[in-house]
Scaffold this active site. Sequence first.
Site, PDB file in Angstrom:
ATOM      1  N   GLN A 140      85.561  -4.188   2.441  1.00  0.00           N
ATOM      2  CA  GLN A 140      86.265  -4.123   0.984  1.00  0.00           C
ATOM      3  C   GLN A 140      85.095  -4.106   0.151  1.00  0.00           C
ATOM      4  O   GLN A 140      84.597  -5.010  -0.234  1.00  0.00           O
ATOM      5  CB  GLN A 140      87.246  -5.195   1.027  1.00  0.00           C
ATOM      6  CG  GLN A 140      88.090  -5.252  -0.294  1.00  0.00           C
ATOM      7  CD  GLN A 140      88.966  -6.426  -0.450  1.00  0.00           C
ATOM      8  OE1 GLN A 140      88.785  -7.323   0.166  1.00  0.00           O
ATOM      9  NE2 GLN A 140      90.151  -6.432  -1.380  1.00  0.00           N
ATOM     10  N   GLY A 141      84.936  -2.861  -0.595  1.00  0.00           N
ATOM     11  CA  GLY A 141      83.979  -2.520  -1.614  1.00  0.00           C
ATOM     12  C   GLY A 141      84.638  -2.759  -3.039  1.00  0.00           C
ATOM     13  O   GLY A 141      84.925  -1.598  -3.543  1.00  0.00           O
ATOM     14  N   TYR A 142      85.121  -3.925  -3.569  1.00  0.00           N
ATOM     15  CA  TYR A 142      85.760  -3.951  -4.730  1.00  0.00           C
ATOM     16  C   TYR A 142      84.635  -4.516  -5.822  1.00  0.00           C
ATOM     17  O   TYR A 142      84.136  -4.054  -6.809  1.00  0.00           O
ATOM     18  CB  TYR A 142      86.779  -4.999  -4.932  1.00  0.00           C
ATOM     19  CG  TYR A 142      88.149  -4.195  -4.308  1.00  0.00           C
ATOM     20  CD1 TYR A 142      88.236  -3.192  -3.688  1.00  0.00           C
ATOM     21  CD2 TYR A 142      89.287  -5.207  -4.549  1.00  0.00           C
ATOM     22  CE1 TYR A 142      89.322  -2.573  -3.310  1.00  0.00           C
ATOM     23  CE2 TYR A 142      90.558  -4.497  -4.077  1.00  0.00           C
ATOM     24  CZ  TYR A 142      90.495  -3.133  -3.504  1.00  0.00           C
ATOM     25  OH  TYR A 142      91.754  -2.745  -3.026  1.00  0.00           O
ATOM     26  N   SER A 143      84.260  -5.844  -5.512  1.00  0.00           N
ATOM     27  CA  SER A 143      83.451  -6.564  -6.585  1.00  0.00           C
ATOM     28  C   SER A 143      82.016  -6.054  -6.717  1.00  0.00           C
ATOM     29  O   SER A 143      81.414  -5.512  -5.856  1.00  0.00           O
ATOM     30  CB  SER A 143      83.181  -8.195  -5.937  1.00  0.00           C
ATOM     31  OG  SER A 143      84.484  -8.779  -5.926  1.00  0.00           O
ATOM     32  N   SER A 175      82.340  -8.818   2.420  1.00  0.00           N
ATOM     33  CA  SER A 175      82.414  -9.514   3.571  1.00  0.00           C
ATOM     34  C   SER A 175      82.349  -8.711   4.718  1.00  0.00           C
ATOM     35  O   SER A 175      82.934  -7.548   4.777  1.00  0.00           O
ATOM     36  CB  SER A 175      83.895 -10.291   3.763  1.00  0.00           C
ATOM     37  OG  SER A 175      83.900 -11.248   2.666  1.00  0.00           O
ATOM     38  N   GLU A 258      96.452  -8.399   1.048  1.00  0.00           N
ATOM     39  CA  GLU A 258      95.499  -9.569   1.349  1.00  0.00           C
ATOM     40  C   GLU A 258      95.805 -10.757   0.962  1.00  0.00           C
ATOM     41  O   GLU A 258      95.708 -11.824   1.678  1.00  0.00           O
ATOM     42  CB  GLU A 258      93.987  -9.086   0.449  1.00  0.00           C
ATOM     43  CG  GLU A 258      92.772 -10.101   0.875  1.00  0.00           C
ATOM     44  CD  GLU A 258      91.683  -9.697   0.045  1.00  0.00           C
ATOM     45  OE1 GLU A 258      91.777  -8.913  -0.515  1.00  0.00           O
ATOM     46  OE2 GLU A 258      90.525 -10.658   0.480  1.00  0.00           O
ATOM     47  N   SER A 393      90.672 -15.477  -7.828  1.00  0.00           N
ATOM     48  CA  SER A 393      90.427 -17.129  -7.713  1.00  0.00           C
ATOM     49  C   SER A 393      91.771 -17.848  -8.259  1.00  0.00           C
ATOM     50  O   SER A 393      92.757 -17.160  -8.520  1.00  0.00           O
ATOM     51  CB  SER A 393      89.303 -17.449  -8.892  1.00  0.00           C
ATOM     52  OG  SER A 393      90.018 -16.898 -10.275  1.00  0.00           O
ATOM     53  N   ASN A 394      91.650 -19.137  -7.961  1.00  0.00           N
ATOM     54  CA  ASN A 394      93.006 -19.684  -8.508  1.00  0.00           C
ATOM     55  C   ASN A 394      93.531 -19.593  -9.999  1.00  0.00           C
ATOM     56  O   ASN A 394      94.530 -19.360 -10.240  1.00  0.00           O
ATOM     57  CB  ASN A 394      92.637 -21.393  -8.152  1.00  0.00           C
ATOM     58  CG  ASN A 394      93.158 -21.887  -6.715  1.00  0.00           C
ATOM     59  OD1 ASN A 394      93.296 -20.894  -6.037  1.00  0.00           O
ATOM     60  ND2 ASN A 394      93.374 -22.999  -6.672  1.00  0.00           N
ATOM     61  N   GLU A 395      92.659 -19.517 -10.730  1.00  0.00           N
ATOM     62  CA  GLU A 395      92.987 -19.060 -12.171  1.00  0.00           C
ATOM     63  C   GLU A 395      93.405 -17.758 -12.459  1.00  0.00           C
ATOM     64  O   GLU A 395      94.493 -17.645 -12.999  1.00  0.00           O
ATOM     65  CB  GLU A 395      91.606 -19.444 -13.103  1.00  0.00           C
ATOM     66  CG  GLU A 395      90.971 -20.508 -13.157  1.00  0.00           C
ATOM     67  CD  GLU A 395      90.037 -20.964 -11.996  1.00  0.00           C
ATOM     68  OE1 GLU A 395      89.625 -20.205 -10.973  1.00  0.00           O
ATOM     69  OE2 GLU A 395      90.014 -22.272 -11.736  1.00  0.00           O
TER      70      GLU A 395
HETATM   71  C1  LIG Z   1      83.561 -15.809   0.800  1.00  0.00           C
HETATM   72  C2  LIG Z   1      83.894 -14.873  -0.309  1.00  0.00           C
HETATM   73  C3  LIG Z   1      83.946 -13.422   0.331  1.00  0.00           C
HETATM   74  C4  LIG Z   1      84.335 -12.322  -0.608  1.00  0.00           C
HETATM   75  N1  LIG Z   1      84.636 -11.058   0.126  1.00  0.00           N
HETATM   76  C5  LIG Z   1      84.707  -9.960  -0.889  1.00  0.00           C
HETATM   77  C6  LIG Z   1      84.801  -8.711  -0.341  1.00  0.00           C
HETATM   78  O1  LIG Z   1      84.935  -8.339   1.004  1.00  0.00           O
HETATM   79  N2  LIG Z   1      84.878  -7.664  -1.068  1.00  0.00           N
HETATM   80  C7  LIG Z   1      84.894  -7.693  -2.329  1.00  0.00           C
HETATM   81  O2  LIG Z   1      85.055  -6.783  -3.037  1.00  0.00           O
HETATM   82  N3  LIG Z   1      84.697  -8.928  -3.020  1.00  0.00           N
HETATM   83  C8  LIG Z   1      84.847 -10.217  -2.145  1.00  0.00           C
HETATM   84  N4  LIG Z   1      84.327 -11.476  -2.903  1.00  0.00           N
HETATM   85  C9  LIG Z   1      84.378 -11.555  -4.154  1.00  0.00           C
HETATM   86  C10 LIG Z   1      85.270 -12.119  -4.645  1.00  0.00           C
HETATM   87  O3  LIG Z   1      86.431 -11.228  -4.813  1.00  0.00           O
HETATM   88  C11 LIG Z   1      85.047 -12.627  -6.515  1.00  0.00           C
HETATM   89  O4  LIG Z   1      84.134 -13.566  -6.042  1.00  0.00           O
HETATM   90  C12 LIG Z   1      86.228 -12.995  -7.416  1.00  0.00           C
HETATM   91  O5  LIG Z   1      87.015 -11.875  -7.525  1.00  0.00           O
HETATM   92  C13 LIG Z   1      85.530 -13.884  -8.182  1.00  0.00           C
HETATM   93  O6  LIG Z   1      84.855 -13.110  -9.101  1.00  0.00           O
HETATM   94  P1  LIG Z   1      83.309 -13.420  -9.742  1.00  0.00           P
HETATM   95  O7  LIG Z   1      82.706 -14.065  -8.598  1.00  0.00           O
HETATM   96  O8  LIG Z   1      82.513 -12.334 -10.302  1.00  0.00           O
HETATM   97  O9  LIG Z   1      83.451 -14.663 -10.593  1.00  0.00           O
HETATM   98  P2  LIG Z   1      84.037 -14.416 -12.084  1.00  0.00           P
HETATM   99  O10 LIG Z   1      84.962 -13.398 -12.228  1.00  0.00           O
HETATM  100  O11 LIG Z   1      82.950 -14.278 -12.941  1.00  0.00           O
HETATM  101  O12 LIG Z   1      84.813 -15.772 -12.530  1.00  0.00           O
HETATM  102  C14 LIG Z   1      83.924 -17.102 -12.776  1.00  0.00           C
HETATM  103  C15 LIG Z   1      85.047 -18.056 -13.090  1.00  0.00           C
HETATM  104  O13 LIG Z   1      85.618 -17.795 -14.314  1.00  0.00           O
HETATM  105  C16 LIG Z   1      87.193 -17.990 -13.970  1.00  0.00           C
HETATM  106  N5  LIG Z   1      87.883 -16.723 -14.626  1.00  0.00           N
HETATM  107  C17 LIG Z   1      87.439 -15.456 -14.705  1.00  0.00           C
HETATM  108  N6  LIG Z   1      88.215 -14.647 -15.417  1.00  0.00           N
HETATM  109  C18 LIG Z   1      89.430 -15.716 -15.845  1.00  0.00           C
HETATM  110  C19 LIG Z   1      90.483 -15.610 -16.663  1.00  0.00           C
HETATM  111  N7  LIG Z   1      90.856 -14.194 -17.238  1.00  0.00           N
HETATM  112  N8  LIG Z   1      91.113 -16.571 -17.115  1.00  0.00           N
HETATM  113  C20 LIG Z   1      90.933 -17.754 -16.395  1.00  0.00           C
HETATM  114  N9  LIG Z   1      89.750 -18.016 -15.585  1.00  0.00           N
HETATM  115  C21 LIG Z   1      88.956 -17.070 -15.416  1.00  0.00           C
HETATM  116  C22 LIG Z   1      87.135 -17.774 -12.328  1.00  0.00           C
HETATM  117  O14 LIG Z   1      88.464 -18.420 -11.847  1.00  0.00           O
HETATM  118  C23 LIG Z   1      85.925 -18.442 -12.014  1.00  0.00           C
HETATM  119  O15 LIG Z   1      86.214 -19.732 -11.888  1.00  0.00           O
HETATM  120  C24 LIG Z   1      84.294 -12.409  -1.966  1.00  0.00           C
HETATM  121  C25 LIG Z   1      83.949 -13.656  -2.464  1.00  0.00           C
HETATM  122  C26 LIG Z   1      83.624 -14.855  -1.571  1.00  0.00           C
HETATM  123  C27 LIG Z   1      83.522 -16.289  -2.385  1.00  0.00           C
END
Ligand SMILES: Cc1cc2nc3c(=O)[nH]c(=O)nc-3n(C[C@H](O)[C@H](O)[C@H](O)COP(=O)(O)OP(=O)(O)OC[C@H]3O[C@@H](n4cnc5c(N)ncnc54)[C@H](O)[C@@H]3O)c2cc1C
Length: 416
Positions: A140-143, A175, A258, A393-395
Amino acid sequence: MLSRHGTGRASGRESAADRAFRAEVRDWLETNLTGEFADARGLGGPGREHEAFDVRLAWERHMAAAGWTCLGWPVEYGGRGATVAQQVIFHEEYALARAPARVGHIGENLLGPTIIAFGTDAQRARFLPPIAAAEELWCQGYSEPNAGSDLAGVRTRAELVDGEWRVTGQKVWTSLAAEADWCFALCRTEPGSARHAGLSYLLVPMRQDGVEVRPIVQMTGTSEFNEVFFDGARTDAANIVGAPGDGWRIAMATLGFERGVATLGQQVGFRRELEGVVELARRTGAVDDPLLRDRLVRAWMGLEIMRLNAVRTMAGVAGDLARPPGSGRAPDAPGPESSISKLVWATWHRELGELAMDVLGAAGLVADAEPYELNEWQRLFLFSRADTIYAGSNEIQRNIIAERVLGLPREPKGTA
Ligand SMILES: Cc1cc2nc3c(=O)[nH]c(=O)nc-3n(C[C@H](O)[C@H](O)[C@H](O)COP(=O)(O)OP(=O)(O)OC[C@H]3O[C@@H](n4cnc5c(N)ncnc54)[C@H](O)[C@@H]3O)c2cc1C
């Protein structure tokens, strides 16, 4: 409840047909989990994806040949058209047999339902059979480095050149990218567009010169996720789900799958892990500690609630997937309610990791013996920290539930 019947399972209220189905699944697993497949029992899963990957892939293909993959997909797309109850039964028996963790989860549970709901007939014919056969694995190529929670910040771009999309940019945290044959990637296809507009949902082959995968070492010491660099990577012009510029809507639908349906398979592992923690508590004597005993019982109750909630979520989605394409109404993906499942299971699983460490006590603070590998409980504790981050994330789930389920006022933008 924790003493004789483990963590509990099927009730006696099953229909005769469901009881027969359970017997069929159990019998098949018993007959087929032999030899190298028997040795892979209990292997794999989050944080342990490196375990016996080749054997687990062979097992998945073996299951596919007998029609035990993609149970909930309609028969015409290579599934079994299984009812929700049958899917629950299958996963319960799978867990009881300690069958190896699945390798095709992303294709089966994320991309497959998306293509069934939004793809063309040609895409269904091309992509669904190899997923069902476990012949093609997906990632899954999102992030991206600047697009996680704020996914609309995607900058990877794609342009149409000579009948092909050419993709350039960087994805991160992808992943299983190292094992994947294909990636569904959210890309910016309209130059100058911003945020949710101008994005497209492309299907890109991973095994080509324009794609580089670099593993990222995680806290567990393993590399389940990766950086993915696209440098002019090519894919056919037809490999786009939905219309150009409609990628946001499709990407959100995949996230709905998902966060909701996919958790049913995941609970296979959860049940096994909880049973293991209960067993551990019996061995260490922690089960006699009233506070730990209380947490174990709460964990059991939490798992039952999640199971029921997943069944309810699935019942809605199964109806949508069963609706024939071209029936006049676009099939729906799960709604924002799927964020409830995601919030609940992620928090439950993270707490289970903490509980496992408390059950281990001081012994959990040191690695067992040379070569100082983590044991399964330490690995669970470390990997489950990620559960409240990935798939949103939970938030972010709380924001979605507040704004889109409860209808509360939107979070102020740009004032924080
Ligand atoms: C084990 C694992 C597997 C993953 N696999 C994939 C994958 O296969 N494909 C893919 O595309 N991505 C994948 N991800 C990425 C995942 O989707 C992102 O890590 C996630 O969406 C959070 O983005 P970020 O890491 O950029 O954190 P950020 O977006 O920078 O967030 C940092 C912190 O700020 C908080 N935050 C951000 N915005 C808000 C808001 N508006 N209100 C309140 N709090 C906020 C977040 O909750 C978090 O605690 C994976 C991540 C993990 C840990």
